[in-house]
Design an enzyme around this catalytic site. Structure first.
Site, short mmCIF file in Angstrom:
data_model
loop_
_atom_site.label_atom_id
_atom_site.label_comp_id
_atom_site.label_asym_id
_atom_site.label_seq_id
_atom_site.Cartn_x
_atom_site.Cartn_y
_atom_site.Cartn_z
N LYS A 231 0.86 -0.97 0.15
CA LYS A 231 -0.01 -0.11 -0.12
C LYS A 231 0.88 1.12 0.21
O LYS A 231 1.76 1.32 0.86
CB LYS A 231 -0.97 0.03 1.28
CG LYS A 231 -1.83 1.13 1.27
CD LYS A 231 -2.95 0.91 2.18
CE LYS A 231 -2.56 0.94 3.53
NZ LYS A 231 -3.75 1.06 4.61
N ARG B 288 -11.04 -2.40 6.17
CA ARG B 288 -10.18 -3.25 7.09
C ARG B 288 -9.90 -2.66 8.40
O ARG B 288 -9.84 -3.53 9.23
CB ARG B 288 -8.92 -3.45 6.24
CG ARG B 288 -7.70 -2.58 6.17
CD ARG B 288 -6.97 -2.31 7.29
NE ARG B 288 -5.54 -1.66 7.08
CZ ARG B 288 -4.74 -1.21 7.53
NH1 ARG B 288 -5.42 -0.81 8.90
NH2 ARG B 288 -3.60 -0.45 7.41
N GLN C 220 -12.63 7.91 8.91
CA GLN C 220 -12.64 6.41 9.34
C GLN C 220 -13.95 5.95 10.10
O GLN C 220 -14.39 4.82 10.29
CB GLN C 220 -11.61 6.35 10.33
CG GLN C 220 -9.97 6.01 9.67
CD GLN C 220 -9.69 4.59 8.90
OE1 GLN C 220 -10.74 3.77 9.20
NE2 GLN C 220 -8.70 4.44 8.27
#
Length: 323
Positions: free
Chosen positions: A67, A110, A138
């Site tokens: 990532k 995730r 988030q």
């Protein structure tokens, strides 16, 4: 190579699928079938930004990935987001790049899934009120994920940025009753479960306000000198980490009180894989305060990226390009 954008990911993955993929991933990690180097960064000082690289390899699914996250605080003045994130998924048997995946959505899902796993093992079964401190990107993923493992009857939300708080409540109200709260202390006192998802470098609520039986997911701080929860929380709580290696290197919520002599490394009860594999117990009494400290773990990215790729191939979703 397959390209998957955020709309593709949102249509491909349910939170239940993400949680299931992560549970299998932590089991593989505990078997030693996962290689995750520490993430590393590269500053671009002349443009006040930088890059983070998070690689991983899993032998069982024969996949490797990395990532790449860029953080450039001046971007909003140019009409661009502060953060960009992409994921490259590769086949370890050939070295072929299989997919390029939009990774902000991947990270949100995730990270939420990991909190949901911890909540499954650590929150009281009768936990119905979820408090959220920090209502940025988030937060919505955290709520959606926790709703997959607990019956959430209402969400209490606080943010020092009133516009973010208002947007969060508007986005959430179609799936759960949600109530803005004026201060974090009253939110904490009225919550069965907590999520802290802030950029604060100092504690965001008074730890003495936490009721017996509360479960806390602290996901915001990921530097050794930053924390969202104070020593009153960690001294009272059963502490579970996403992984020992990463959290003890980057998790200021734990590192700072250890350095201050308030707790010791032996105060840590388990990591998430320990509970999933049955090596350690989760919640044992209704009165326990439990704390899940998450700083992020690259294994989580690769198992969710792999699942999204396999499902996209099966369903014919995404765009194929030849490099």
């Amino acid at each position: 190579m397959l390209i998957l954008d955020r709309k593709n990911l949102s249509s491909l993955l349910s939170m239940k699928e993400v949680i299931d993929a992560l549970e299998l991933g932590f089991k593989e990690y505990k078997k030693g079938a996962c290689v995750v180097p520490m993430r590393f960064g590269m500053d671009v000082k002349e443009h006040r930004g930088g890059f983070l690289y998070m690689p991983s390899y899993m032998s069982g699914i024969k996949r490797s990935g990395v990532k790449i996250v860029s953080v450039f605080p001046d971007n909003p003045s140019q009409g661009r987001p502060t953060i960009y994130a992409s994921y490259l998924l590769s086949d370890v048997t050939t070295g072929e790049i299989l997919a390029l995946i939009e990774a902000s959505t991947l990270t949100g899902m995730r990270t939420g899934g990991a909190s949901a796993l911890a909540t499954r093992y650590l929150a009281r079964p009768d936990s119905h009120v979820l408090g959220v401190i920090g209502t940025g990107f988030q937060a919505l993923y955290q709520v959606q994920a926790i709703m997959a493992v607990r019956s959430v009857e209402k969400v209490l939300a606080y943010d020092s940025d009133r516009k973010k708080l208002e947007d969060f409540c508007n986005n959430l109200k179609s799936i759960s009753p949600v109530f803005p709260v004026d201060n974090p202390e009253s939110l904490v006192k009225d919550s069965d479960m907590l999520v802290t998802a802030t950029t604060s470098r100092t504690p965001v609520f008074p730890g003495k306000a936490v009721r017996a039986g509360t479960h806390i997911n602290a996901i915001g701080a990921y530097h050794p000198d930053a924390r969202e929860v104070d020593e009153h929380v960690v001294m009272r709580a059963k502490i579970v980490l996403d992984t020992y290696e990463v959290a003890m290197h980057e998790g200021g919520d734990i590192i700072i009180p250890i350095n201050e002599g308030k707790i010791s490394p032996s105060s840590i009860h388990a990591d998430l894989g320990d509970m999933i594999t049955g090596k350690k117990t989760g919640r044992q009494t209704a009165e326990e305060i439990t704390l899940f400290k998450s700083v992020g773990f690259a294994m989580e990215d690769i198992v969710v990226a792999h699942h999204a790729y396999e499902k996209a191939i099966q369903d014919g979703i995404g765009v194929h390009v030849n490099l």
